[in-house]
Design a protein around this motif. Structure first.
Motif, PDB file in Angstrom:
ATOM      1  N   GLN A 298      38.479  12.264 -52.920  1.00 56.73           N
ATOM      2  CA  GLN A 298      39.256  13.220 -52.149  1.00 56.73           C
ATOM      3  C   GLN A 298      38.355  14.129 -51.311  1.00 56.73           C
ATOM      4  O   GLN A 298      38.735  14.557 -50.238  1.00 56.73           O
ATOM      5  CB  GLN A 298      40.062  14.070 -53.118  1.00 56.73           C
ATOM      6  N   TRP A 299      37.183  14.397 -51.841  1.00 58.84           N
ATOM      7  CA  TRP A 299      36.244  15.256 -51.102  1.00 58.84           C
ATOM      8  C   TRP A 299      35.409  14.470 -50.110  1.00 58.84           C
ATOM      9  O   TRP A 299      34.462  14.994 -49.524  1.00 58.84           O
ATOM     10  CB  TRP A 299      35.319  15.997 -52.088  1.00 58.84           C
TER      11      TRP A 299
ATOM     12  N   GLU B 281      38.258  10.335 -58.778  1.00 59.62           N
ATOM     13  CA  GLU B 281      39.375  10.719 -57.906  1.00 59.62           C
ATOM     14  C   GLU B 281      39.031  11.961 -57.105  1.00 59.62           C
ATOM     15  O   GLU B 281      39.273  12.035 -55.901  1.00 59.62           O
ATOM     16  CB  GLU B 281      40.639  10.985 -58.737  1.00 59.62           C
ATOM     17  N   ASP B 282      38.447  12.953 -57.787  1.00 52.31           N
ATOM     18  CA  ASP B 282      38.067  14.189 -57.086  1.00 52.31           C
ATOM     19  C   ASP B 282      37.100  13.898 -55.947  1.00 52.31           C
ATOM     20  O   ASP B 282      37.300  14.345 -54.824  1.00 52.31           O
ATOM     21  CB  ASP B 282      37.392  15.181 -58.046  1.00 52.31           C
TER      22      ASP B 282
ATOM     23  N   ILE C  18      34.744  24.908 -59.890  1.00 51.72           N
ATOM     24  CA  ILE C  18      34.570  23.454 -59.792  1.00 51.72           C
ATOM     25  C   ILE C  18      33.126  23.022 -60.021  1.00 51.72           C
ATOM     26  O   ILE C  18      32.865  22.051 -60.726  1.00 51.72           O
ATOM     27  CB  ILE C  18      35.070  22.948 -58.411  1.00 51.72           C
TER      28      ILE C  18
ATOM     29  N   PRO D 127      39.099  10.843 -63.493  1.00 52.42           N
ATOM     30  CA  PRO D 127      39.407  12.069 -62.736  1.00 52.42           C
ATOM     31  C   PRO D 127      38.233  12.505 -61.855  1.00 52.42           C
ATOM     32  O   PRO D 127      38.433  12.996 -60.745  1.00 52.42           O
ATOM     33  CB  PRO D 127      39.674  13.097 -63.836  1.00 52.42           C
ATOM     34  N   MET D 128      37.018  12.295 -62.347  1.00 52.97           N
ATOM     35  CA  MET D 128      35.842  12.656 -61.565  1.00 52.97           C
ATOM     36  C   MET D 128      35.805  11.864 -60.261  1.00 52.97           C
ATOM     37  O   MET D 128      35.621  12.410 -59.175  1.00 52.97           O
ATOM     38  CB  MET D 128      34.591  12.398 -62.417  1.00 52.97           C
TER      39      MET D 128
ATOM     40  N   HIS E 218      29.886  15.182 -59.530  1.00 53.78           N
ATOM     41  CA  HIS E 218      31.063  16.005 -59.236  1.00 53.78           C
ATOM     42  C   HIS E 218      30.653  17.275 -58.489  1.00 53.78           C
ATOM     43  O   HIS E 218      31.198  17.598 -57.429  1.00 53.78           O
ATOM     44  CB  HIS E 218      31.763  16.335 -60.560  1.00 53.78           C
TER      45      HIS E 218
ATOM     46  N   TYR F 193      31.287  18.149 -54.340  1.00 54.22           N
ATOM     47  CA  TYR F 193      31.982  19.350 -53.873  1.00 54.22           C
ATOM     48  C   TYR F 193      31.098  20.128 -52.903  1.00 54.22           C
ATOM     49  O   TYR F 193      31.547  20.557 -51.840  1.00 54.22           O
ATOM     50  CB  TYR F 193      32.396  20.214 -55.072  1.00 54.22           C
TER      51      TYR F 193
ATOM     52  N   GLN G 114      34.689  19.597 -66.687  1.00 51.35           N
ATOM     53  CA  GLN G 114      35.387  18.550 -65.907  1.00 51.35           C
ATOM     54  C   GLN G 114      35.176  17.160 -66.519  1.00 51.35           C
ATOM     55  O   GLN G 114      36.047  16.308 -66.443  1.00 51.35           O
ATOM     56  CB  GLN G 114      34.986  18.597 -64.430  1.00 51.35           C
TER      57      GLN G 114
END
Ligand code: PLP
Length: 297
Positions: free
Chosen positions: A110-111, A106-107, A42, A103-104, A77, A81, A293
């Motif tokens: 979520q984190w 969204e990730d 990731i 998508p970035m 990103h 993480y 990514q």
């Protein structure tokens, strides 16, 4: 944070891989890829390198990291993480507004990252000392990390990458350049006789050199240069030729690349090799800085 590498489950040192795509002139030289894209599934390669010392040396009372990026940012990103794993809060200032999240984005939601959308005009202030001061007031116990993670402290982490090649030191390193700290970090760690080549991924003749120079000692020998022939019209701009090149490179080597950074790097490298721009017998290491990514739709 001691043992950051263990904590984040990183595979270091990154592998070095010899490749032989079907390029004219490749037989005259030796070409390896430093697979920083494989450091972690990731965390994008050079973004970890650039963050390494800041995250390692972060005092325990730092609760928050504030940083900046676009809606596809590899830096944000990777940092989001790392922050999740290290139990720190990330406040991500994102240029523009994305009613439909990338998508970035969204990730990172979520984190647990907090996203703050800012206008282009507000985003322009990201390097202003007064603005950084205001952010420090707003977020006590925070560290403000510049866009791309490009700061003086980034160089030592990039130098680690160069030092990992010490058993078979190449004549040339070649890497993409956007905010400059990666190329500066490479240049800072070279032995005499080694050279670094940057491939500008945006239109920035003069500007990119200034960014790199700002990180390096004034009296340092200039052991690097930037090639400006391969930006394809600007940052994240591309054309069919580049897209097809990325696919073909992947077929021939098994290594995935994308058109924003690594695609331009290898496209440039093929041109240089086919054009005889390296002396016979040269050993070249191309740095795969990761970034796949950012290519998700
Ligand atoms: C950010 C990035 C770069 C550019 O590095 P700079 O230090 O900003 O010049 C290169 N490759 C990838 C994949 C990146 O995400």
């Amino acid at each position: 944070m001691k043992n950051l590498e263990t904590h984040l489950a990183l595979s270091l040192p990154s592998p070095m891989q010899t490749i032989s795509p079907k390029w004219k002139g490749l037989r005259e030289i030796s070409l390896s890829v430093k697979r920083d894209d494989l450091i972690h599934p990731i965390i994008s390669g050079n973004k970890f390198r650039k963050l390494r010392s800041t995250l390692t040396e972060m005092p325990d009372d730092v609760s928050t990291i504030v940083s900046f990026g676009g809606g596809f940012s590899n830096h944000i990103h990777a940092l989001a993480y790392c922050c999740m794993k290290l139990n720190k809060k990330l406040v991500a200032y994102i240029r523009g507004n994305y009613p439909t999240p990338t998508p970035m984005l969204e990730d990172i939601s979520q984190w647990g990252a907090q996203i703050v959308f800012v206008t282009k005009a507000q985003y322009q202030r990201r390097h202003e000392p007064k603005y950084i001061y205001e952010l420090n007031q707003k977020y006590p116990n925070a560290i403000v990390v510049p866009e791309g993670g490009s700061m003086q402290a980034a160089l030592s982490g990039v130098a680690d990458m160069v030092n990992e090649t010490s058993t078979m030191p190449p004549d040339f390193f070649i890497s993409p350049v956007a905010s400059g700290a990666t190329l500066a970090g490479i240049a800072s760690a070279l032995h005499k006789d080694q050279k670094a080549i940057g491939v500008g991924v945006l239109k920035g003749e003069g500007y990119l050199e200034d960014l790199v120079r700002a990180f390096l000692p004034i009296q340092a020998d200039k052991n690097w240069h930037i090639d400006h022939r391969f930006h394809f019209g600007g940052y994240a701009k591309n054309n069919d030729e580049l897209i097809n090149f990325c696919l073909e490179f992947n077929e021939q080597t098994g290594i995935a690349i994308e058109p924003v950074y690594s695609g331009k790097l290898f496209f440039a490298l093929r041109h240089m090799i086919e054009n005889g721009e390296f002396a016979t017998g040269s050993h070249i290491v191309a740095v795969h800085t990761g970034g796949l990514q950012g290519n998700r739709k």
